[in-house]
Design a protein around this motif. Sequence first.
Motif, PDB file in Angstrom:
ATOM      1  N   VAL A   4       0.860  -1.179   0.000  1.00  8.76           N
ATOM      2  CA  VAL A   4       0.000   0.000   0.000  1.00  8.76           C
ATOM      3  C   VAL A   4       0.891   1.221   0.000  1.00  8.76           C
ATOM      4  O   VAL A   4       2.089   1.127   0.162  1.00  8.76           O
ATOM      5  CB  VAL A   4      -0.953   0.014   1.228  1.00  8.76           C
ATOM      6  N   ASN A   5       0.298   2.373  -0.182  1.00  9.38           N
ATOM      7  CA  ASN A   5       1.072   3.598  -0.260  1.00  9.38           C
ATOM      8  C   ASN A   5       1.784   3.901   1.050  1.00  9.38           C
ATOM      9  O   ASN A   5       1.167   3.955   2.099  1.00  9.38           O
ATOM     10  CB  ASN A   5       0.166   4.773  -0.635  1.00  9.38           C
ATOM     11  N   GLY A   6       3.067   4.105   0.998  1.00  8.38           N
ATOM     12  CA  GLY A   6       3.855   4.547   2.137  1.00  8.38           C
ATOM     13  C   GLY A   6       4.307   3.422   3.046  1.00  8.38           C
ATOM     14  O   GLY A   6       3.526   2.556   3.411  1.00  8.38           O
ATOM     15  N   PRO A   7       5.595   3.447   3.426  1.00  8.04           N
ATOM     16  CA  PRO A   7       6.131   2.393   4.292  1.00  8.04           C
ATOM     17  C   PRO A   7       5.512   2.394   5.690  1.00  8.04           C
ATOM     18  O   PRO A   7       5.331   1.334   6.289  1.00  8.04           O
ATOM     19  CB  PRO A   7       7.629   2.673   4.338  1.00  8.04           C
ATOM     20  N   ALA A   8       5.153   3.550   6.240  1.00  6.78           N
ATOM     21  CA  ALA A   8       4.554   3.604   7.579  1.00  6.78           C
ATOM     22  C   ALA A   8       3.180   2.927   7.579  1.00  6.78           C
ATOM     23  O   ALA A   8       2.842   2.170   8.487  1.00  6.78           O
ATOM     24  CB  ALA A   8       4.438   5.039   8.067  1.00  6.78           C
ATOM     25  N   ARG A   9       2.402   3.192   6.550  1.00  9.94           N
ATOM     26  CA  ARG A   9       1.085   2.564   6.446  1.00  9.94           C
ATOM     27  C   ARG A   9       1.241   1.055   6.261  1.00  9.94           C
ATOM     28  O   ARG A   9       0.524   0.265   6.872  1.00  9.94           O
ATOM     29  CB  ARG A   9       0.290   3.165   5.301  1.00  9.94           C
ATOM     30  N   GLN A  10       2.177   0.638   5.420  1.00 12.74           N
ATOM     31  CA  GLN A  10       2.420  -0.789   5.204  1.00 12.74           C
ATOM     32  C   GLN A  10       2.814  -1.469   6.514  1.00 12.74           C
ATOM     33  O   GLN A  10       2.317  -2.541   6.833  1.00 12.74           O
ATOM     34  CB  GLN A  10       3.523  -0.989   4.162  1.00 12.74           C
ATOM     35  N   GLY A  47      -5.386  -5.723   0.315  1.00 11.87           N
ATOM     36  CA  GLY A  47      -4.666  -5.594   1.579  1.00 11.87           C
ATOM     37  C   GLY A  47      -4.653  -4.204   2.171  1.00 11.87           C
ATOM     38  O   GLY A  47      -3.888  -3.932   3.090  1.00 11.87           O
ATOM     39  N   ARG A  48      -5.489  -3.332   1.688  1.00 12.08           N
ATOM     40  CA  ARG A  48      -5.512  -1.958   2.213  1.00 12.08           C
ATOM     41  C   ARG A  48      -6.407  -1.809   3.445  1.00 12.08           C
ATOM     42  O   ARG A  48      -6.294  -0.847   4.187  1.00 12.08           O
ATOM     43  CB  ARG A  48      -5.932  -0.999   1.122  1.00 12.08           C
ATOM     44  N   PHE A  49      -7.325  -2.777   3.646  1.00  8.92           N
ATOM     45  CA  PHE A  49      -8.251  -2.725   4.776  1.00  8.92           C
ATOM     46  C   PHE A  49      -8.407  -4.121   5.354  1.00  8.92           C
ATOM     47  O   PHE A  49      -8.377  -5.109   4.621  1.00  8.92           O
ATOM     48  CB  PHE A  49      -9.633  -2.215   4.335  1.00  8.92           C
ATOM     49  N   VAL A  67     -14.625  -2.378   9.437  1.00  7.96           N
ATOM     50  CA  VAL A  67     -13.553  -2.169   8.472  1.00  7.96           C
ATOM     51  C   VAL A  67     -12.470  -1.377   9.181  1.00  7.96           C
ATOM     52  O   VAL A  67     -12.725  -0.292   9.721  1.00  7.96           O
ATOM     53  CB  VAL A  67     -14.048  -1.405   7.226  1.00  7.96           C
ATOM     54  N   ILE A  68     -11.261  -1.934   9.209  1.00  6.19           N
ATOM     55  CA  ILE A  68     -10.136  -1.318   9.908  1.00  6.19           C
ATOM     56  C   ILE A  68      -9.171  -0.755   8.877  1.00  6.19           C
ATOM     57  O   ILE A  68      -8.777  -1.446   7.930  1.00  6.19           O
ATOM     58  CB  ILE A  68      -9.422  -2.343  10.804  1.00  6.19           C
ATOM     59  N   ALA A  69      -8.794   0.510   9.083  1.00  3.33           N
ATOM     60  CA  ALA A  69      -7.867   1.196   8.184  1.00  3.33           C
ATOM     61  C   ALA A  69      -6.726   1.795   8.995  1.00  3.33           C
ATOM     62  O   ALA A  69      -6.924   2.228  10.132  1.00  3.33           O
ATOM     63  CB  ALA A  69      -8.591   2.315   7.431  1.00  3.33           C
ATOM     64  N   ALA A  70      -5.549   1.817   8.413  1.00  2.51           N
ATOM     65  CA  ALA A  70      -4.428   2.503   9.048  1.00  2.51           C
ATOM     66  C   ALA A  70      -4.710   3.999   9.040  1.00  2.51           C
ATOM     67  O   ALA A  70      -5.241   4.532   8.067  1.00  2.51           O
ATOM     68  CB  ALA A  70      -3.130   2.206   8.306  1.00  2.51           C
ATOM     69  N   ASP A  71      -4.389   4.663  10.140  1.00  2.00           N
ATOM     70  CA  ASP A  71      -4.589   6.110  10.256  1.00  2.00           C
ATOM     71  C   ASP A  71      -3.219   6.786  10.242  1.00  2.00           C
ATOM     72  O   ASP A  71      -2.525   6.798  11.254  1.00  2.00           O
ATOM     73  CB  ASP A  71      -5.332   6.439  11.552  1.00  2.00           C
ATOM     74  N   PRO A  72      -2.812   7.334   9.095  1.00  2.00           N
ATOM     75  CA  PRO A  72      -1.467   7.911   8.994  1.00  2.00           C
ATOM     76  C   PRO A  72      -1.270   9.125   9.901  1.00  2.00           C
ATOM     77  O   PRO A  72      -0.148   9.484  10.226  1.00  2.00           O
ATOM     78  CB  PRO A  72      -1.351   8.296   7.519  1.00  2.00           C
ATOM     79  N   GLU A  73      -2.337   9.748  10.349  1.00  2.00           N
ATOM     80  CA  GLU A  73      -2.229  10.914  11.234  1.00  2.00           C
ATOM     81  C   GLU A  73      -1.780  10.532  12.645  1.00  2.00           C
ATOM     82  O   GLU A  73      -1.138  11.318  13.329  1.00  2.00           O
ATOM     83  CB  GLU A  73      -3.580  11.636  11.324  1.00  2.00           C
ATOM     84  N   THR A  74      -2.146   9.334  13.105  1.00  2.00           N
ATOM     85  CA  THR A  74      -1.902   8.968  14.505  1.00  2.00           C
ATOM     86  C   THR A  74      -0.970   7.775  14.683  1.00  2.00           C
ATOM     87  O   THR A  74      -0.681   7.404  15.815  1.00  2.00           O
ATOM     88  CB  THR A  74      -3.227   8.606  15.194  1.00  2.00           C
ATOM     89  N   ASP A  75      -0.562   7.126  13.612  1.00  2.00           N
ATOM     90  CA  ASP A  75       0.199   5.883  13.670  1.00  2.00           C
ATOM     91  C   ASP A  75      -0.631   4.770  14.297  1.00  2.00           C
ATOM     92  O   ASP A  75      -0.116   3.782  14.763  1.00  2.00           O
ATOM     93  CB  ASP A  75       1.517   6.060  14.431  1.00  2.00           C
TER      94      ASP A  75
END
Length: 155
Positions: A4-10, A47-49, A67-75
């Motif tokens: 997915v976009n960005g190593p932190a999100r991955q 694999g994004r959700f 549905v669970i999503a990574a939150d790039p604002e809060t880690d």
Amino acid sequence: MCAVNGPARQEALTRLDVLVGEWEIEADFPGRTAPRGRSVFEWTLDGRFLVQRSEVPVAEAPDTMSVIAADPETDGYTQHYFDSRGVVRVYAMTFVDGLWQLVRETPDFTPLSFRQRFTGQFSADGNTIRGAWETAKDTSAPWEHDFALTYHRSR
């Protein structure tokens, strides 16, 4: 799981792999006996959700889908919750060192008539999550035990 976009999100999404699979769920409602239910976690949309579906054969306990999503604002994560009663909620979610927490302390799609929190701890082997839901009447009220919830990996 696809990149997915960005190593932190991955990295955040990869931490959730421990949830993927089928679980038996055991709710311990004060003063009531409840049969075991079932919860399944699976990746969707490349694999994004992470989607969680739960069924409990108790009239008072709704079937759910989250549905669970990574939150790039809060880690952390955001869990979008839906159930068979038509309830829709949004929880802030963290998952660090085997401790899983969901918290709802602000209004979202529905007014906030009470706060909610789930805290679950993974066993050392990763096959059991022992946790509990808590509620509080308002932001200044202390958390009160609602019910215990245990997940046992079945597959």
